[in-house]
Scaffold this motif. Structure first.
Motif, PDB file in Angstrom:
ATOM      1  N   VAL A  71      41.674  39.673  50.038  1.00 38.57           N
ATOM      2  CA  VAL A  71      41.197  39.143  48.565  1.00 38.57           C
ATOM      3  C   VAL A  71      42.375  39.180  47.465  1.00 38.57           C
ATOM      4  CG1 VAL A  71      38.915  40.224  48.688  1.00 38.57           C
ATOM      5  CG2 VAL A  71      40.338  41.426  47.949  1.00 38.57           C
ATOM      6  N   PHE A  72      42.043  38.061  46.702  1.00 33.54           N
ATOM      7  CA  PHE A  72      43.083  38.225  45.591  1.00 33.54           C
ATOM      8  C   PHE A  72      42.184  37.511  44.189  1.00 33.54           C
ATOM      9  CE2 PHE A  72      45.450  34.817  42.825  1.00 33.54           C
ATOM     10  CZ  PHE A  72      46.463  35.681  42.578  1.00 33.54           C
ATOM     11  N   ALA A  73      42.594  38.101  43.088  1.00 32.66           N
ATOM     12  CA  ALA A  73      41.850  37.573  41.933  1.00 32.66           C
ATOM     13  C   ALA A  73      43.053  37.506  40.762  1.00 32.66           C
ATOM     14  CB  ALA A  73      40.954  38.582  41.415  1.00 32.66           C
ATOM     15  N   GLU A  74      42.764  36.711  39.916  1.00 33.44           N
ATOM     16  CA  GLU A  74      43.634  36.620  38.649  1.00 33.44           C
ATOM     17  C   GLU A  74      42.802  35.960  37.666  1.00 33.44           C
ATOM     18  OE1 GLU A  74      46.909  33.922  39.085  1.00 33.44           O
ATOM     19  OE2 GLU A  74      45.589  31.948  39.577  1.00 33.44           O
ATOM     20  N   ALA A  75      43.141  36.304  36.397  1.00 31.12           N
ATOM     21  CA  ALA A  75      42.479  35.780  35.092  1.00 31.12           C
ATOM     22  C   ALA A  75      42.577  34.351  35.159  1.00 31.12           C
ATOM     23  CB  ALA A  75      43.077  36.489  33.784  1.00 31.12           C
ATOM     24  N   GLY A  76      41.306  33.642  34.888  1.00 30.29           N
ATOM     25  CA  GLY A  76      41.393  32.486  34.601  1.00 30.29           C
ATOM     26  C   GLY A  76      41.048  31.841  33.206  1.00 30.29           C
ATOM     27  N   PRO A  77      40.731  30.663  32.868  1.00 27.79           N
ATOM     28  CA  PRO A  77      40.342  30.068  31.567  1.00 27.79           C
ATOM     29  C   PRO A  77      39.180  30.809  31.021  1.00 27.79           C
ATOM     30  CG  PRO A  77      40.428  28.209  33.271  1.00 27.79           C
ATOM     31  CD  PRO A  77      40.851  29.631  33.594  1.00 27.79           C
ATOM     32  N   ASP A  78      39.201  30.726  29.614  1.00 28.88           N
ATOM     33  CA  ASP A  78      37.881  31.073  28.996  1.00 28.88           C
ATOM     34  C   ASP A  78      37.319  32.284  29.666  1.00 28.88           C
ATOM     35  OD1 ASP A  78      37.922  28.564  27.933  1.00 28.88           O
ATOM     36  OD2 ASP A  78      36.900  27.524  29.564  1.00 28.88           O
ATOM     37  N   GLY A  79      38.392  33.371  29.677  1.00 25.86           N
ATOM     38  CA  GLY A  79      37.720  34.685  30.227  1.00 25.86           C
ATOM     39  C   GLY A  79      37.233  34.632  31.709  1.00 25.86           C
ATOM     40  N   GLY A  80      37.199  33.501  32.535  1.00 25.37           N
ATOM     41  CA  GLY A  80      36.746  33.692  33.761  1.00 25.37           C
ATOM     42  C   GLY A  80      37.742  34.026  34.966  1.00 25.37           C
ATOM     43  N   TRP A  81      37.712  33.996  36.004  1.00 32.44           N
ATOM     44  CA  TRP A  81      38.572  34.287  37.086  1.00 32.44           C
ATOM     45  C   TRP A  81      38.742  33.398  38.179  1.00 32.44           C
ATOM     46  CZ3 TRP A  81      40.421  38.891  35.355  1.00 32.44           C
ATOM     47  CH2 TRP A  81      39.491  39.740  34.580  1.00 32.44           C
ATOM     48  N   ARG A  82      39.822  33.394  38.697  1.00 26.13           N
ATOM     49  CA  ARG A  82      40.175  32.434  40.115  1.00 26.13           C
ATOM     50  C   ARG A  82      40.235  33.539  41.185  1.00 26.13           C
ATOM     51  NH1 ARG A  82      45.862  31.299  42.424  1.00 26.13           N
ATOM     52  NH2 ARG A  82      45.326  29.962  44.134  1.00 26.13           N
ATOM     53  N   LEU A  83      39.237  33.609  42.134  1.00 25.12           N
ATOM     54  CA  LEU A  83      39.090  34.433  43.497  1.00 25.12           C
ATOM     55  C   LEU A  83      39.611  33.324  44.621  1.00 25.12           C
ATOM     56  CD1 LEU A  83      35.726  35.892  42.408  1.00 25.12           C
ATOM     57  CD2 LEU A  83      37.967  36.658  41.594  1.00 25.12           C
ATOM     58  N   THR A 132      49.715  51.344  40.394  1.00 26.03           N
ATOM     59  CA  THR A 132      49.598  50.389  41.146  1.00 26.03           C
ATOM     60  C   THR A 132      50.093  50.779  42.434  1.00 26.03           C
ATOM     61  OG1 THR A 132      50.072  48.714  39.570  1.00 26.03           O
ATOM     62  CG2 THR A 132      50.511  47.819  41.577  1.00 26.03           C
ATOM     63  N   PRO A 133      49.365  50.687  43.673  1.00 27.35           N
ATOM     64  CA  PRO A 133      49.810  50.776  44.807  1.00 27.35           C
ATOM     65  C   PRO A 133      51.040  50.172  45.213  1.00 27.35           C
ATOM     66  CG  PRO A 133      47.675  50.255  45.089  1.00 27.35           C
ATOM     67  CD  PRO A 133      48.112  49.886  43.562  1.00 27.35           C
ATOM     68  N   GLU A 161      51.216  44.166  39.753  1.00 27.93           N
ATOM     69  CA  GLU A 161      50.750  44.849  38.742  1.00 27.93           C
ATOM     70  C   GLU A 161      49.405  44.562  38.346  1.00 27.93           C
ATOM     71  OE1 GLU A 161      52.054  47.158  34.598  1.00 27.93           O
ATOM     72  OE2 GLU A 161      53.686  45.919  35.674  1.00 27.93           O
ATOM     73  N   ALA A 162      49.267  43.197  38.186  1.00 33.59           N
ATOM     74  CA  ALA A 162      48.207  42.517  37.675  1.00 33.59           C
ATOM     75  C   ALA A 162      47.052  42.370  38.354  1.00 33.59           C
ATOM     76  CB  ALA A 162      48.398  41.278  36.999  1.00 33.59           C
ATOM     77  N   PRO A 188      43.634  45.114  38.079  1.00 31.82           N
ATOM     78  CA  PRO A 188      42.861  44.898  37.012  1.00 31.82           C
ATOM     79  C   PRO A 188      42.089  43.631  37.203  1.00 31.82           C
ATOM     80  CG  PRO A 188      45.110  45.665  36.384  1.00 31.82           C
ATOM     81  CD  PRO A 188      45.247  45.415  37.858  1.00 31.82           C
ATOM     82  N   ALA A 189      42.750  42.428  37.741  1.00 32.36           N
ATOM     83  CA  ALA A 189      42.024  41.236  37.883  1.00 32.36           C
ATOM     84  C   ALA A 189      40.907  41.528  39.029  1.00 32.36           C
ATOM     85  CB  ALA A 189      43.114  40.138  38.272  1.00 32.36           C
ATOM     86  N   LEU A 190      41.102  42.238  39.999  1.00 31.18           N
ATOM     87  CA  LEU A 190      39.872  42.378  40.950  1.00 31.18           C
ATOM     88  C   LEU A 190      38.861  43.221  40.149  1.00 31.18           C
ATOM     89  CD1 LEU A 190      41.952  43.666  44.207  1.00 31.18           C
ATOM     90  CD2 LEU A 190      40.490  41.486  43.808  1.00 31.18           C
ATOM     91  N   TYR A 191      39.091  44.174  39.649  1.00 35.02           N
ATOM     92  CA  TYR A 191      38.005  45.150  38.857  1.00 35.02           C
ATOM     93  C   TYR A 191      37.361  44.088  37.667  1.00 35.02           C
ATOM     94  CZ  TYR A 191      38.444  49.340  41.389  1.00 35.02           C
ATOM     95  OH  TYR A 191      38.277  50.319  42.660  1.00 35.02           O
ATOM     96  N   GLY A 192      38.174  43.248  37.188  1.00 32.46           N
ATOM     97  CA  GLY A 192      37.603  42.310  36.015  1.00 32.46           C
ATOM     98  C   GLY A 192      36.437  41.537  36.675  1.00 32.46           C
ATOM     99  N   ALA A 193      36.952  40.987  37.665  1.00 27.12           N
ATOM    100  CA  ALA A 193      36.190  39.959  38.364  1.00 27.12           C
ATOM    101  C   ALA A 193      34.876  40.700  38.908  1.00 27.12           C
ATOM    102  CB  ALA A 193      36.695  39.373  39.406  1.00 27.12           C
ATOM    103  N   PHE A 194      35.188  41.903  39.496  1.00 31.97           N
ATOM    104  CA  PHE A 194      33.838  42.523  39.889  1.00 31.97           C
ATOM    105  C   PHE A 194      33.040  42.793  39.223  1.00 31.97           C
ATOM    106  CE2 PHE A 194      32.722  47.204  40.137  1.00 31.97           C
ATOM    107  CZ  PHE A 194      31.593  47.099  40.996  1.00 31.97           C
ATOM    108  N   ARG A 195      33.386  43.359  37.831  1.00 33.40           N
ATOM    109  CA  ARG A 195      32.348  43.835  36.496  1.00 33.40           C
ATOM    110  C   ARG A 195      31.566  42.585  36.283  1.00 33.40           C
ATOM    111  NH1 ARG A 195      36.581  47.458  35.286  1.00 33.40           N
ATOM    112  NH2 ARG A 195      37.675  46.090  34.161  1.00 33.40           N
ATOM    113  N   ALA A 196      32.379  41.051  36.233  1.00 35.37           N
ATOM    114  CA  ALA A 196      31.563  40.180  35.989  1.00 35.37           C
ATOM    115  C   ALA A 196      30.349  39.930  37.054  1.00 35.37           C
ATOM    116  CB  ALA A 196      32.576  38.725  35.551  1.00 35.37           C
TER     117      ALA A 196
END
Length: 755
Positions: free
Chosen positions: A302-314, A414-415, A420-421, A424-432
């Motif tokens: 898996v991979f995640a990063e913050a996207g536009p408008d508070g969303g996520w790219r997964l 960070t493991p 480093e990012a 936080p991105a994985l958990y942010g997407a998970f909460r959404a």
């Protein structure tokens, strides 16, 4: 007269003028017909015209999925719990007279399969032996104590050579020879299968020098005269109680293939690394695998990063198993036969050979691996806005465990090897995604799993509950999202899809659940109004109360079993209209079929589904559903035997337990720490005459008015632990056994399984 015209509702159907019959009319018609009936017979009986045939097909499919009717082959049905007039049966043992007892091989009803009492074979034919499979003509026994059982007559023997018997060798006591004659036997074989009551005799010279209490495989020998059937030991598997022998018992008992043919191994070992070619290059994307610390294969990253408008790219990347397992190859046929991998505390029985499952198809860190991936755009509210599938070449940045990820997230660290990012991105997407799941209203059962740890010598070190962390839920949410995208993509492209379906609970199961909940003063909505969110809200209501474990267990029992099918009816538990398994093709054949569908539908290669592959999906769905259930039974049986072995040195100890089942022959109790479940026979209860109240799930003493109820805490003393069968026997602590006038347990009560 045609069988379809003899049903009790045929005249009423004629008066209905071709309208679709009611559910009750259909049920009565199928029940009154001889054997299986299909759409053609029903349409003829109810005078349904061609324009109504599609609606009838949809109705029958839904009734088959919700348990109102039981599927009985291709597009044919029976009433639930009823066997066809001819079926494949397997002989499980013999009665006291030596006659064979069998059960249906394909049983889709509730509870244990019905017993079939086989007639003796014609003169000159060898007797049926345990493990042998035959096509039998069945006749239901409708009166007396045997009501609900069946008589069977052999139509055709499928396995001419009797099946092997798994058991524990018990040598005969050493006695001086009488008149120079040797003892008639070397020992006895006690079957490990609880359904086989009769022991086998091991003649002298046929014991393979087996030692006392050793688990062995034996094959039946020809019998001359009366007495126990003779058998020859052909393989020694180890001492009873050893980890190796416990898992092997389950493997052999459930017929799980555990050895690969040589041509399959050769094909797997000839595999080579995937090149880039037309694949998308994902090697610079820091995908990570997150699994349990005891995981043996890594098929998702898996991979995640913050996207536009508070969303996520997964991005979810899955091992490209289709590249290595061509359809129709020897590897493919073996994977189809196995259906899935099976997991035990000391081993895994893989669907694919180790060269693939732990090699080229395992997403090892910092090694090039082929993959199928889905890139998804998710809004801040957790809604998926878009998705894109592709075929790629990736390099996992790190192999992480659930505990490692959770600890790092909680500490803000960070493991090693992880950007480093990323966390936080994985958990942010998970909460959404979790918030979206909560709004959707899914059924989230709290059923703790047990982890069995073994020491270096293979002995049981501990049995503890598995901790469920947010890192577990994170991966679950990502996988569910990818699975939904796969199902939607295949539907949109009109490509055959092996859906993962879960029908709503049947009215009968909901009635039983409602009766149980009423004893706890909990109300449940009517069947037509009930949604997964309603059940989940009720579970949250009882969370953190003593009754929570049993309520969760009873809700689980009320559910239909999930299955695989090319016909989509949605997934009730997840509250999803389309759902398929895409994320574990190393260990599930259904996922491999979904991969091939995506490859074909998206034009990603020549190793996708063949043009006519969809015609086989109905039978393949039945096959992989059955192998999945076989694996679940084997894993559960192994766990029961491990627990019994763990408890074997604790005879006489007192435990705090909770009543998890109430029957006329006694109580089932569960120990919360280990999950050990055993029987308290009614004969061990305090002196009284005990009455079973099915509605109240209680045993009540006629004179004392003492009552034992479901979920009630009790103190029990361990009387017996039998690792060979996984059976545990308890008695109430501090009470005398009941008198002769008490309602004692029925014959064989000690071998009854948990209800």
């Amino acid at each position: 007269m045609d069988a379809g015209e003899s049903g009790p509702d045929a005249p009423a159907a004629a008066d209905a003028g071709g309208a679709l019959p009611s559910i009750e009319a259909l049920r009565r018609f199928v029940a009154g017909s001889a054997g299986r009936v299909g759409k053609r017979e029903i349409a003829r009986a109810f005078r349904i015209g061609p324009e109504q045939r599609p609606a009838l097909r949809d109705l029958l499919r839904q009734l088959g999925h919700d348990g109102t009717l039981a599927p009985a082959g291709a597009k044919r049905y029976l009433t639930p719990g009823r066997l066809a007039e001819e079926m494949l049966v397997v002989v499980t043992g013999t009665d006291p007279d030596g006659d064979a007892i069998a059960r249906p091989v394909a049983w889709q009803g509730e509870g244990p399969p019905p017993q079939v009492w086989m007639h003796r074979e014609p003169r000159g034919q060898p007797a049926l032996a345990p493990g042998e499979r035959v096509i039998a003509r069945l006749k239901r026994i409708s009166s007396g104590r045997s009501a609900g059982k069946y008589e069977g007559r052999t139509v055709r023997r499928i396995s001419q050579a009797p099946g092997r018997v798994l058991g524990v060798f018990r040598p005969s006591p050493e006695e001086p020879p009488r008149g120079g004659l040797r003892q008639p036997e070397a020992g006895r074989l006690v079957p490990t299968d609880r359904r086989q009551k009769a022991e086998w005799s091991i003649p002298h010279g046929e014991s393979l020098d087996a030692e006392p209490d050793e688990v062995v495989l034996a094959e039946p020998l020809p019998q001359a005269g009366y007495g126990l059937k003779p058998a020859r030991i052909v393989e020694r598997l180890g001492r009873m109680g050893e980890a190796r022998s416990i898992s092997l018992i389950s493997i052999h008992t459930h017929g799980i293939p555990d050895e690969f043919p040589s041509d399959v191994l050769a094909q797997a070992e000839a595999a080579q690394e995937v090149g880039l070619h037309d694949r998308t290059d994902l090697r610079d994307l820091p995908l990570v695998t997150i699994d349990g610390e005891d995981a043996r294969d890594f098929d998702d990253a898996v991979f995640a990063e913050a996207g536009p408008d508070g969303g996520w790219r997964l991005v979810v990347a899955i091992a490209d198993v289709a590249h290595y397992v061509p359809a129709g190859s020897e590897l493919d046929r073996e994977a189809t036969r196995r259906g899935n991998s099976v997991y035990f505390p000391d081993r895994v029985v893989p669907m694919l050979p180790e060269a693939l499952s732990n090699g080229w198809c395992s997403l090892r860190p910092r090694e090039n691996r082929g993959c199928l991936f889905v890139e998804m755009s998710v809004g801040a509210d957790g809604a998926r806005h878009s998705h894109r599938f592709g075929r790629g070449l990736m390099r996992s940045a790190a192999r992480l465990t659930y505990e490692q990820v959770q600890d790092a997230h909680d500490a803000g660290s960070t493991p090693d090897g992880v950007p480093e990012a990323l966390l936080p991105a994985l958990y942010g997407a998970f909460r959404a995604l979790q918030a979206a799941r909560s709004r959707r209203g899914t059924l989230d059962l709290d059923l703790p799993e047990r982890r069995i740890r073994l020491d270096e010598q293979g002995r049981i070190a501990s049995i503890t509950p598995r901790t469920r962390l947010d890192s577990h839920r994170l991966i679950e949410e990502f996988m569910v999202l990818a699975n939904v995208a796969a199902a939607e993509e295949l539907q949109r492209r009109r490509t055959p899809c092996m859906f993962r379906i879960h029908a709503p609970p049947s009215p009968e199961k909901l009635d039983a659940l409602r009766d149980f909940l009423a004893t706890l003063d909990i109300r449940l909505k009517p069947a037509g109004e009930l949604r997964p969110a309603d059940l989940d809200a009720m579970l949250r209501q009882v969370a953190d109360t003593p009754m929570a474990p049993q309520v969760n267990e009873m809700v689980l029992r009320s559910q239909s079993q999930a299955e695989y099918s090319p016909e989509n009816i949605g997934h009730f538990g997840l509250a999803l209209a389309e759902y398929a398994h895409f994320t574990s093709p190393i260990r599930r054949y259904a996922d491999l079929l979904v991969h091939r569908g995506l490859i074909a539908g998206l034009g990603l290669g020549k190793d996708g589904l063949k043009p006519d592959a969809g015609t086989l999906f109905e039978s393949l769905g039945e096959q992989v559903t059955q192998t999945e259930r076989r694996a679940a039974l084997a894993e559960r049986d192994a766990q029961e035997r491990y627990i019994a072995a763990h408890m074997a040195d604790k005879i006489g100890a007192i435990f705090t337990a909770r009543i998890s089942g109430v029957t006329r022959f006694g109580l089932f109790v569960t120990l919360p720490e280990t999950g050990a479940t055993g029987l308290v026979p009614v004969s061990t209860l305090p002196r009284d005459q005990w009455t079973h109240d099915e509605t109240a799930n209680a045993l009540t003493g006629r004179h004392s008015r003492m009552s034992y109820r479901l979920t009630q805490p009790v103190e029990v003393r361990l009387l017996e632990a039998v690792p060979v069968t996984g059976g545990l026997l308890f008695a109430p602590a501090g009470h005398d056994a009941g008198p002769a006038d008490a309602a004692g347990p029925s014959r064989g009560a000690h071998s009854q399984r948990r209800p």
